[in-house]
Design an enzyme around this catalytic site. Structure first.
Site, PDB file in Angstrom:
ATOM      1  N   GLU A 113      55.149   5.751  33.954  1.00 55.06           N
ATOM      2  CA  GLU A 113      56.315   6.626  33.956  1.00 55.06           C
ATOM      3  C   GLU A 113      56.975   6.707  32.582  1.00 55.06           C
ATOM      4  O   GLU A 113      57.495   7.752  32.196  1.00 55.06           O
ATOM      5  CB  GLU A 113      57.310   6.156  35.017  1.00 55.06           C
ATOM      6  CG  GLU A 113      56.819   6.439  36.435  1.00 55.06           C
ATOM      7  CD  GLU A 113      57.770   5.931  37.491  1.00 55.06           C
ATOM      8  OE1 GLU A 113      58.341   6.756  38.216  1.00 55.06           O
ATOM      9  OE2 GLU A 113      57.945   4.700  37.593  1.00 55.06           O
ATOM     10  N   GLU A 133      52.605   2.975  43.877  1.00 60.53           N
ATOM     11  CA  GLU A 133      53.747   2.455  44.631  1.00 60.53           C
ATOM     12  C   GLU A 133      53.598   2.608  46.139  1.00 60.53           C
ATOM     13  O   GLU A 133      54.097   1.774  46.907  1.00 60.53           O
ATOM     14  CB  GLU A 133      55.038   3.134  44.152  1.00 60.53           C
ATOM     15  CG  GLU A 133      55.572   2.605  42.831  1.00 60.53           C
ATOM     16  CD  GLU A 133      54.915   3.233  41.609  1.00 60.53           C
ATOM     17  OE1 GLU A 133      55.401   3.002  40.488  1.00 60.53           O
ATOM     18  OE2 GLU A 133      53.911   3.967  41.785  1.00 60.53           O
TER      19      GLU A 133
END
Length: 259
Positions: A113, A133
């Site tokens: 990210e 995730e």
């Protein structure tokens, strides 16, 4: 040893995530360091571009250190609306200065990210990428679900986000996540060469281009073109534009002053 190394070389900030013994995983103190660095890059007038990379030969960053990030004591409402610490890794990363991410190995979860929030991404050929995730019952929380589809398209992004699968550098290059893949030993020199080519350009023009690209993505084309024309007009009468044209005519390197 600092968890994040920071130095400035001739106008280029070099940010190195520095917990190689933990694959450069990020705990809460390290998050604070990273966020403070984003602000420093934006505010420091001696910085014109930045390179973000990781220490070691295995990992750029594998995201949060799950062993050292216990659940917060405050409620989500407190953290969100109570003027407390925003734990997003990319909070404060917004800047008109170009950011180059040099992935030197695994880029997982929050590590990827960070790279997604940069403007140019290159990688060593041993790099691996994932937003996994969903495999541990959560979602990317620092922009992954929003930035990845904008960069690589919905189908390839959904493949990564919904399966949690890992892709290699060649696949990341194919889908447009990366601009370039190089041998490991060439990664840092390549990133610095790109940064130097950017820094050698007129800084006001560079920042205007970045701002227009990001703002224009959310505008109808006609409005984006109006914004581009306004920026062109603002830059037309700058000292840097006159210097650039003079240097071209005189066949010399321009000396830009950001005015």
């Amino acid at each position: 040893m600092m968890a994040v190394d920071f130095k400035v070389e001739s106008g280029i900030a070099v940010v190195t995530l520095n917990r190689p013994e933990a694959m450069n995983a990020i705990d809460y103190p390290m998050r604070r360091e990273i966020q403070q660095i984003w602000g420093r890059i934006d505010e420091d007038e001696a910085i014109f571009a930045a390179v973000v990379t990781g220490a070691g030969q295995r990992s750029f960053c594998v995201g949060s250190d799950l062993k050292r990030t216990p659940p917060p004591l405050q409620s989500f409402a407190e953290l969100t609306y109570g003027a407390r610490f925003n734990d997003s890794l990319t909070a404060g990363i917004q800047t008109d200065k170009p950011l180059i991410c040099a992935f030197n190995g695994y880029a997982m979860g929050g590590g990827l990210e960070i790279g997604l929030a940069c403007d140019i991404r290159i990688a060593s050929d041993n790099a691996r990428f994932a937003l996994s995730e969903v495999r541990v019952g959560t979602i990317p929380g620092s922009g992954g679900t929003q930035r990845l589809p904008r960069l690589v398209g919905r189908s390839d992004a959904m493949m990564m986000l919904l399966t949690g699968d890992t892709i290699d550098a060649a696949e990341a290059l194919r889908i447009g996540l990366l601009s370039k893949v190089v041998p490991f030993e060439a990664l840092q020199p390549t990133a610095m060469q790109i940064a130097r080519r950017i820094v050698d350009n007129a800084p006001l023009a560079v920042r205007a281009v970045k701002r227009l690209v990001y703002q224009g993505a959310d505008l109808p084309l006609a409005h984006a073109l109006d914004a581009e024309r306004s920026a062109w007009g603002a830059l037309r009468d700058t000292d840097d534009r006159r210097e650039g044209r003079a240097a071209f005519a005189e066949k010399r390197k321009p000396v830009y002053r950001g005015r």
